[in-house]
Structure formats: C-alpha cells, structure tokens
Design a protein around this motif. Structure first.
Motif, PDB file in Angstrom:
ATOM      1  N   GLN A 229       0.815  -1.217   0.000  1.00  7.81           N
ATOM      2  CA  GLN A 229       0.000   0.000   0.000  1.00  7.81           C
ATOM      3  C   GLN A 229       0.850   1.268   0.000  1.00  7.81           C
ATOM      4  O   GLN A 229       1.955   1.312   0.541  1.00  7.81           O
ATOM      5  N   ARG A 232      -1.544   7.323  -1.362  1.00  6.37           N
ATOM      6  CA  ARG A 232      -2.639   7.634  -2.299  1.00  6.37           C
ATOM      7  C   ARG A 232      -3.667   6.511  -2.321  1.00  6.37           C
ATOM      8  O   ARG A 232      -4.883   6.753  -2.309  1.00  6.37           O
ATOM      9  N   GLY A 233      -3.215   5.261  -2.344  1.00  3.28           N
ATOM     10  CA  GLY A 233      -4.120   4.122  -2.377  1.00  3.28           C
ATOM     11  C   GLY A 233      -4.921   3.986  -1.097  1.00  3.28           C
ATOM     12  O   GLY A 233      -6.130   3.718  -1.134  1.00  3.28           O
ATOM     13  N   TYR A 236      -7.661   6.751  -1.130  1.00  2.29           N
ATOM     14  CA  TYR A 236      -8.705   6.788  -2.151  1.00  2.29           C
ATOM     15  C   TYR A 236      -9.323   5.436  -2.518  1.00  2.29           C
ATOM     16  O   TYR A 236     -10.343   5.409  -3.216  1.00  2.29           O
ATOM     17  N   ASP A 237      -8.751   4.327  -2.090  1.00  7.54           N
ATOM     18  CA  ASP A 237      -9.221   3.019  -2.563  1.00  7.54           C
ATOM     19  C   ASP A 237     -10.081   2.252  -1.572  1.00  7.54           C
ATOM     20  O   ASP A 237     -10.283   1.049  -1.726  1.00  7.54           O
ATOM     21  N   ASP A 261       5.770   4.120  -1.258  1.00 11.02           N
ATOM     22  CA  ASP A 261       5.630   5.420  -1.915  1.00 11.02           C
ATOM     23  C   ASP A 261       6.929   5.851  -2.581  1.00 11.02           C
ATOM     24  O   ASP A 261       6.916   6.585  -3.568  1.00 11.02           O
ATOM     25  N   ASN A 266       5.420   3.764  -8.368  1.00  8.75           N
ATOM     26  CA  ASN A 266       4.206   4.355  -7.802  1.00  8.75           C
ATOM     27  C   ASN A 266       4.097   5.852  -8.062  1.00  8.75           C
ATOM     28  O   ASN A 266       3.104   6.476  -7.679  1.00  8.75           O
TER      29      ASN A 266
END
Length: 394
Positions: A229, A232-233, A236-237, A261, A266
């Motif tokens: 992970q 951003r993920g 938002y996911d 990150d 990514n």
C-alpha cells in the motif's frame, strides 16, 4: 352503583392486560440477535444454519442472498465447516450481491471463515471490514454497528484472479447501542498488516501483534493495513473510507506509510506523499479522533562498520516528522527507536527478526518487538490504553 364501579374496574383491567400483551413479542416473532451459518451444499455443522448459494433472502427467515443468481456452491479443502463454501461471482464494496441478515439495531461481533482463496477482503454496509485475508479457511472477526435493522455482507477482491468465498459466519450481539467500542485503527503496508492464521502466522506485521500490548478493556484494534500500500491508495481506494465511517472521538488512528511510496513505479513525489498523509490526518481530526504518525523501520542490514544500525534517510521519514510537527499530532519515530534496539542486539540477532532471505519484512518475533516498541513509546507520551507489556501472555 357498586356494580357499575366494578364493571368499570374490570374493563380498565382488561384493557391494561391487552396493552401489556401488545408489548410482549413471542420468541417465535422476535428477531434473533445471534446466528451461526454454514455455507455451501455439503453437510451442515451441528448448531449451524445451512445456507446454499440459491437461498434467496426471505423476510420470514430473515436471512438469505440478495441476488443468488450471482452465487455458486463450491467445495473447500478444510474440515467440517471449512469443507464447503459459497463463491461470490459479483463483488465490490458497493455491490448489491450481499448476504443479508435481519438484526435488531445494536453492536455486533461478526466472525468470518473463508473457503478456498488466496486473498480476499470482507465488506459489510458498503465498506471494508477486514482487508486481505490470506490462505484457505482464513478466519477473522470484527465489530460492526447495525443501525437499519439488517447486516449486508459480502466477500470481495483482495487480489485479482482469486476466488472470493465464504464458509461460515457467526454473529453475536454485544450491546444495544450501535456504536463500536473505543478503537485503535491502523493504516500501513506489508510491514504493518495482518497475516493468517492470525495467531500462528510465520510472517507478521506489527499492527497484527499490537493487541498484545493494548488493554482490551480500553480498546479494540482494527488493522486496516495491506501489503504494497501507498498513501494515495490508502486514501482513495476504500480503506480510509471504512475508517472514517466508524471513527469517533477518543479513538486513535496510527498511520505508517512511505516504503512503497518511494518506489518509482508508484510515481509519488515526497511532496505528494506528505499531502496525502496530511489529508488523512486532517480527516481524522475532523472526526474528533487522534491521528498518530509512525515512521517505518529500516532493513535488517542497515548496520555501518561500527555496528550501529541507522536508516534515517529512508522512506520519506523526514516528511513524516515534519508533518507531525505541522499538524501537532503524536509521532512514533519507529525508524530511530527500532534502530536503537537493533544496535543493542547486533546484526545477527536483528536479521533473525526478519523473514528468511528478506531484510525488510519482519517475522512473528520481529513484529512483536516492533509492536512493543510502538506501544511503549505511545505509553511514554501519555496516550491511554497502551501497556508496553504482553497482556496476552500474562
């Protein structure tokens, strides 16, 4: 005159009995608060209710699949409850292909046992409840408030191309009040997340072991971290969405990201990373809860020629520290704290805390050490509920 008075008294008494009776519901009519379901078309385990893939929701039974045409019965490789399952052919956090159970409003403990699957997640009420359960017959549980008289649950994607199956479901009412107990939510990556079986996995994340160092009378721990992970993920996911649905004042949210990150694939700059992290911190603050930032620990091999372990310039650590100062939130500098511990035990003992042939991911012993360091630091800072001691082995 006396007769009229007696008749009036009898009439009133009869009416009172009728009113009292109207408030009394027979056990046959009352909606149950506890269930045990065995899914699939095999033999039903004693004490469980058998549910096949074609069992459509029935208001009289109070349970069933919303769209059974999107379900199939499948075998599973486990024993008894785990010998068969149902597979969800349609899935996703917002899918209507759910298993529905009518329940009186309140707080429930839900235990899920999967069938055969490499990696699957549990969704209820439209958000993630458990992230990335791995391996056949994996088992986990979670608290959930029911506020609309019905639990809607499905098994969904943890990894593309795997099967999303359910073998058993147990539901127990904890309270009439539909609000979770005080909770420590955790966000992170593969060094933080859960591995299965939870109590015996060889690999582990420190978030998986943190409950050992938390007072269970004060907090439950909900680990929403997942392997690979990025900030951003997580934002938002769906993982942050699930936390924001339930987090409340006096809850904690510990967030540790940065390792993935920094991977060029990514495409996350350090400035972007910091702002994604800031958005999550501010969202939690807006809910009245306490966000806590943590820096990732280093690799097992980060020793210099003098035998000192250090990785202070890795994984956007400096931006995490700066963000904690700017937002005035607690910080666990696990990077430095773990390095001090690794230096104290030396390179060979440090390497033994990681998976074989892997200098990044801790094994169960390593995850336990990291969880203890996190808990001790938060206790030192005055946050309640952290013991710094292994409560489960006392």
């Amino acid at each position: 005159m006396k007769r009229n008075v007696i008749l009036k008294v009898l009439t009133i008494f009869t009416m009172m009995l009728a009113i009292i009776g109207s408030f009394s519901t027979s056990p046959a009519e009352a909606a149950p608060s506890n269930y045990k379901f065995d899914f699939g078309n095999g033999e039903v385990e004693k004490g469980y209710i058998g549910v096949s893939a074609n069992d459509k929701y029935d208001v009289k039974k109070r349970y069933g699949f919303n769209t059974p045409e999107n379900m199939i019965n499948v075998p599973a490789s486990g024993a008894s409850l785990g010998s068969d399952a149902v597979e969800f052919l349609k899935f996703g956090t917002k899918s209507d292909n759910t298993f529905n159970v009518d329940l009186p409003n309140g707080l429930y403990e839900v235990k899920v046992t999967l069938g055969d699957t490499a990696r699957a997640s549990v969704v209820a009420e439209g958000v993630y409840q458990v992230i990335n359960m791995t391996g056949n017959n994996a088992t986990d549980s979670f608290q959930i408030p029911v506020t609309d008289g019905q639990l809607n649950l499905l098994i969904t994607e943890g990894k593309v191309g795997t099967r999303f199956t359910l073998s058993a479901l147990e539901i127990d009412k904890l309270s009439h009040h539909p609000e979770t107990n005080r909770t420590i939510y955790i966000g992170g990556d593969s060094t933080v997340c859960n591995y299965y079986p939870l109590d015996s996995s060889i690999q582990a994340g420190w978030g998986q072991l943190l409950p050992k160092f938390v007072d269970p009378e004060t907090f439950q721990v909900k680990n929403m971290a997942s392997g690979g992970q990025i900030a951003r993920g997580f934002l938002y996911d769906g993982q942050m969405e699930a936390i924001l649905k339930y987090i409340k004042p006096r809850d904690y949210f510990i967030l540790q990201l940065g390792i993935n990150d920094t991977n060029p694939k990514n495409t996350t700059t350090e400035a972007q990373f910091k702002e994604y992290m800031r958005e999550m911190v501010q969202q939690v603050k807006a809910k009245g809860a306490t966000p806590i930032l943590s820096t990732p620990q280093g690799r097992a091999t980060d020793f210099n020629t003098e035998g000192v372990h250090s990785s202070v310039n890795r994984w956007y650590r400096n931006s995490i520290i700066a963000l904690a100062q700017e937002e005035n939130v607690p910080l666990v500098d696990l990077n430095v704290l773990s390095s001090a511990y690794f230096t104290s035990i030396g390179p060979a003992a440090s390497l033994a805390l990681y998976m074989n042939g892997d200098t990044l991911h801790p094994n169960r012993a390593g995850a336990t050490v990291l969880a203890r360091i996190v808990a001790e630091e938060l206790k030192r800072q005055g946050l309640d509920g952290f013991t710094g001691e292994d409560k489960k082995n006392q």
